[in-house]
Design a protein around this motif. Sequence first.
Motif, PDB file in Angstrom:
ATOM      1  N   MET A   1       0.850  -1.173   0.000  1.00 36.99           N
ATOM      2  CA  MET A   1       0.000   0.000   0.000  1.00 36.99           C
ATOM      3  C   MET A   1       0.892   1.231   0.000  1.00 36.99           C
ATOM      4  SD  MET A   1      -3.012   0.806   2.685  1.00 36.99           S
ATOM      5  CE  MET A   1      -2.598   2.078   3.829  1.00 36.99           C
ATOM      6  N   THR A   2       0.985   1.914  -1.116  1.00 41.17           N
ATOM      7  CA  THR A   2       1.807   3.104  -1.225  1.00 41.17           C
ATOM      8  C   THR A   2       0.983   4.329  -0.848  1.00 41.17           C
ATOM      9  OG1 THR A   2       3.081   2.080  -2.987  1.00 41.17           O
ATOM     10  CG2 THR A   2       3.235   4.447  -2.798  1.00 41.17           C
ATOM     11  N   ILE A   3       1.580   5.179  -0.041  1.00 45.74           N
ATOM     12  CA  ILE A   3       0.936   6.436   0.331  1.00 45.74           C
ATOM     13  C   ILE A   3       1.686   7.546  -0.381  1.00 45.74           C
ATOM     14  CG2 ILE A   3       0.519   8.044   2.235  1.00 45.74           C
ATOM     15  CD1 ILE A   3       0.094   5.606   4.047  1.00 45.74           C
ATOM     16  N   ASP A   4       0.963   8.362  -1.115  1.00 51.07           N
ATOM     17  CA  ASP A   4       1.571   9.472  -1.844  1.00 51.07           C
ATOM     18  C   ASP A   4       1.873  10.603  -0.866  1.00 51.07           C
ATOM     19  OD1 ASP A   4       2.488  11.049  -3.931  1.00 51.07           O
ATOM     20  OD2 ASP A   4       0.497  11.863  -4.342  1.00 51.07           O
ATOM     21  N   ALA A   5       3.155  10.742  -0.525  1.00 51.94           N
ATOM     22  CA  ALA A   5       3.574  11.778   0.417  1.00 51.94           C
ATOM     23  C   ALA A   5       4.962  12.258   0.038  1.00 51.94           C
ATOM     24  CB  ALA A   5       3.580  11.228   1.832  1.00 51.94           C
ATOM     25  N   LYS A   6       5.241  13.496   0.346  1.00 53.21           N
ATOM     26  CA  LYS A   6       6.554  14.090   0.054  1.00 53.21           C
ATOM     27  C   LYS A   6       7.461  14.117   1.279  1.00 53.21           C
ATOM     28  CE  LYS A   6       5.487  15.594  -4.181  1.00 53.21           C
ATOM     29  NZ  LYS A   6       5.188  14.436  -4.982  1.00 53.21           N
ATOM     30  N   THR A   7       6.876  14.040   2.477  1.00 54.93           N
ATOM     31  CA  THR A   7       7.644  14.092   3.715  1.00 54.93           C
ATOM     32  C   THR A   7       7.143  13.005   4.668  1.00 54.93           C
ATOM     33  OG1 THR A   7       6.134  15.579   4.881  1.00 54.93           O
ATOM     34  CG2 THR A   7       7.863  16.618   3.513  1.00 54.93           C
ATOM     35  N   PRO A   8       7.968  12.614   5.631  1.00 54.24           N
ATOM     36  CA  PRO A   8       7.493  11.654   6.640  1.00 54.24           C
ATOM     37  C   PRO A   8       6.272  12.166   7.408  1.00 54.24           C
ATOM     38  CG  PRO A   8       9.873  11.727   6.655  1.00 54.24           C
ATOM     39  CD  PRO A   8       9.410  12.843   5.743  1.00 54.24           C
ATOM     40  N   GLU A   9       6.239  13.440   7.693  1.00 58.06           N
ATOM     41  CA  GLU A   9       5.084  14.009   8.399  1.00 58.06           C
ATOM     42  C   GLU A   9       3.812  13.877   7.567  1.00 58.06           C
ATOM     43  OE1 GLU A   9       8.796  15.583   9.975  1.00 58.06           O
ATOM     44  OE2 GLU A   9       8.015  15.653   7.943  1.00 58.06           O
ATOM     45  N   GLU A  10       3.918  14.151   6.285  1.00 57.31           N
ATOM     46  CA  GLU A  10       2.756  14.007   5.405  1.00 57.31           C
ATOM     47  C   GLU A  10       2.342  12.535   5.315  1.00 57.31           C
ATOM     48  OE1 GLU A  10       1.237  15.041   0.860  1.00 57.31           O
ATOM     49  OE2 GLU A  10       3.357  15.333   1.346  1.00 57.31           O
TER      50      GLU A  10
END
Length: 152
Positions: A1-10
């Motif tokens: 399951m990939t989560i589209d995020a640019k940062t660990p916080e996101e």
Amino acid sequence: MTIDAKTPEEYISKVPEDRKEAISKLRETIKTNLPYGFEECINYGMIGYVVPHSLYPDGYHCDPKQPLPFACIASQKNFVALYHSGVYADPKIHDWFVAEYPKYVKTKLDMGKSCIRFKNIQTIPYELIGELCRKMTAQEWINLYEQNIKKS
């Protein structure tokens, strides 16, 4: 399951609510215990810990534009996962982890080559994960990677 995020916080902001605390605590455990030289980033759609190009310019053999991956954490469909290359590449670390795990968790270890799956997030052994993270420096990982994994 990939989560589209640019940062660990996101990334954490996008995981299911019931997993946010576990992922956050796992992240802090890893950041606190990884030796100098590893950097946190988003890597392959997960929170990743890599050897940056500044320390290892060759990068990852599968895609040299990518930094050398070492560990990742992810919220998968049915579990929280820790991917740890040291467990995969170093039999001593693997055997140590497999022997230590039952001292922390009563249920059977659910593990693939580098993937440790936590289906019950209440039993994630953070102290053991911290100890695992301290077992290998960035330079030791580079040496092991070049010796055993990198394709010439």
